[in-house]
Scaffold this motif. Structure first.
Motif, PDB file in Angstrom:
ATOM      1  N   UNK A  77      -3.601  -0.780   5.569  1.00 48.72           N
ATOM      2  CA  UNK A  77      -2.503  -1.181   4.693  1.00 48.72           C
ATOM      3  C   UNK A  77      -1.561   0.000   4.501  1.00 48.72           C
ATOM      4  N   UNK A  78      -0.264  -0.283   4.418  1.00 48.51           N
ATOM      5  CA  UNK A  78       0.703   0.788   4.205  1.00 48.51           C
ATOM      6  C   UNK A  78       2.115   0.263   4.188  1.00 48.51           C
ATOM      7  N   UNK A  79       3.045   1.173   4.455  1.00 47.10           N
ATOM      8  CA  UNK A  79       4.479   0.859   4.499  1.00 47.10           C
ATOM      9  C   UNK A  79       5.008   1.146   5.892  1.00 47.10           C
ATOM     10  N   UNK A  80       6.000   0.376   6.301  1.00 43.23           N
ATOM     11  CA  UNK A  80       6.770   0.656   7.527  1.00 43.23           C
ATOM     12  C   UNK A  80       5.870   0.978   8.719  1.00 43.23           C
ATOM     13  N   UNK A  81       4.888   0.145   8.957  1.00 38.85           N
ATOM     14  CA  UNK A  81       3.992   0.268  10.112  1.00 38.85           C
ATOM     15  C   UNK A  81       3.108   1.510  10.104  1.00 38.85           C
ATOM     16  N   UNK A  82       2.958   2.204   8.970  1.00 36.20           N
ATOM     17  CA  UNK A  82       2.092   3.386   8.878  1.00 36.20           C
ATOM     18  C   UNK A  82       0.945   3.070   7.932  1.00 36.20           C
ATOM     19  N   UNK A  83      -0.248   2.749   8.469  1.00 36.88           N
ATOM     20  CA  UNK A  83      -1.384   2.488   7.591  1.00 36.88           C
ATOM     21  C   UNK A  83      -1.871   3.774   6.927  1.00 36.88           C
ATOM     22  N   UNK A  84      -2.061   3.720   5.621  1.00 32.64           N
ATOM     23  CA  UNK A  84      -2.524   4.876   4.860  1.00 32.64           C
ATOM     24  C   UNK A  84      -3.859   4.611   4.166  1.00 32.64           C
ATOM     25  N   UNK A  85      -4.152   3.346   3.930  1.00 32.39           N
ATOM     26  CA  UNK A  85      -5.399   2.962   3.278  1.00 32.39           C
ATOM     27  C   UNK A  85      -6.095   1.941   4.173  1.00 32.39           C
ATOM     28  N   UNK A  86      -7.324   2.258   4.585  1.00 28.35           N
ATOM     29  CA  UNK A  86      -8.076   1.405   5.499  1.00 28.35           C
ATOM     30  C   UNK A  86      -9.342   0.885   4.822  1.00 28.35           C
ATOM     31  N   UNK A  87      -9.738  -0.320   5.220  1.00 27.61           N
ATOM     32  CA  UNK A  87     -11.068  -0.837   4.906  1.00 27.61           C
ATOM     33  C   UNK A  87     -11.736  -1.129   6.240  1.00 27.61           C
ATOM     34  N   UNK A  88     -13.059  -1.029   6.252  1.00 23.38           N
ATOM     35  CA  UNK A  88     -13.795  -1.275   7.482  1.00 23.38           C
ATOM     36  C   UNK A  88     -15.164  -1.854   7.151  1.00 23.38           C
ATOM     37  N   UNK A  89     -15.587  -2.828   7.942  1.00 24.02           N
ATOM     38  CA  UNK A  89     -16.889  -3.463   7.713  1.00 24.02           C
ATOM     39  C   UNK A  89     -18.011  -2.446   7.763  1.00 24.02           C
ATOM     40  N   UNK A  90     -18.974  -2.648   6.878  1.00 22.62           N
ATOM     41  CA  UNK A  90     -20.161  -1.812   6.833  1.00 22.62           C
ATOM     42  C   UNK A  90     -21.333  -2.690   6.447  1.00 22.62           C
ATOM     43  N   UNK A  91     -22.531  -2.309   6.878  1.00 22.02           N
ATOM     44  CA  UNK A  91     -23.700  -3.087   6.489  1.00 22.02           C
ATOM     45  C   UNK A  91     -24.062  -2.797   5.033  1.00 22.02           C
ATOM     46  N   UNK A  92     -25.042  -3.481   4.530  1.00 21.63           N
ATOM     47  CA  UNK A  92     -25.414  -3.374   3.115  1.00 21.63           C
ATOM     48  C   UNK A  92     -25.873  -1.971   2.719  1.00 21.63           C
ATOM     49  N   UNK A  93     -26.312  -1.170   3.694  1.00 23.74           N
ATOM     50  CA  UNK A  93     -26.767   0.178   3.359  1.00 23.74           C
ATOM     51  C   UNK A  93     -25.604   1.130   3.103  1.00 23.74           C
TER      52      UNK A  93
END
Length: 125
Positions: free
Chosen positions: A40-56
């Protein structure tokens, strides 16, 4: 100083929807998505990312910005000397963009640290 940060999430679809809504008032929007990661970000520049992770849980990812590729190489060398573990040698990572020059190191707790330079190589090397 900071270029971007990535946090692990357990339910990618739920979290992606949550952050789309929550970050919209700040002007952030989804600008990149692949491999169960969303930036997520502005003007095609992602600054905050989320990524899948397992329960651990997963690793925290913090990227610092460098204005010269030499700084990326110095970071990697010094971090390894200090006890870090290589997680990606200094190189161009074109999957992000053609001038994305970065290096990755795991800290003593397993968190992924990155230093990235976005400037073209012919200006830097």
């Amino acid at each position: 100083m900071l270029d971007h940060i990535r946090i692990p999430v357990q339910d990618f679809a739920r979290s992606s929807d949550f952050y789309r809504q929550t970050l919209a008032p700040l002007g952030y929007e989804l600008v990149m998505e692949f491999d169960s990661s969303a930036g997520f970000g502005w003007a095609d520049k992602p600054e905050f990312w989320i990524s899948s992770s397992d329960a651990s849980g997963g690793q925290l990812h913090i990227a610092f910005r460098a204005e010269e590729r030499e700084v990326v190489r110095d970071f990697h060398r010094v971090a390894l000397q200090a006890g870090g573990v290589d997680n990606g040698v200094p190189d161009v990572y074109e999957q992000y963009h053609p001038d994305y020059y970065a290096a990755y190191v795991l800290d003593p707790d397993g968190n992924n640290l990155e230093v990235v330079c976005h400037l073209p190589g012919d200006l830097q090397d």
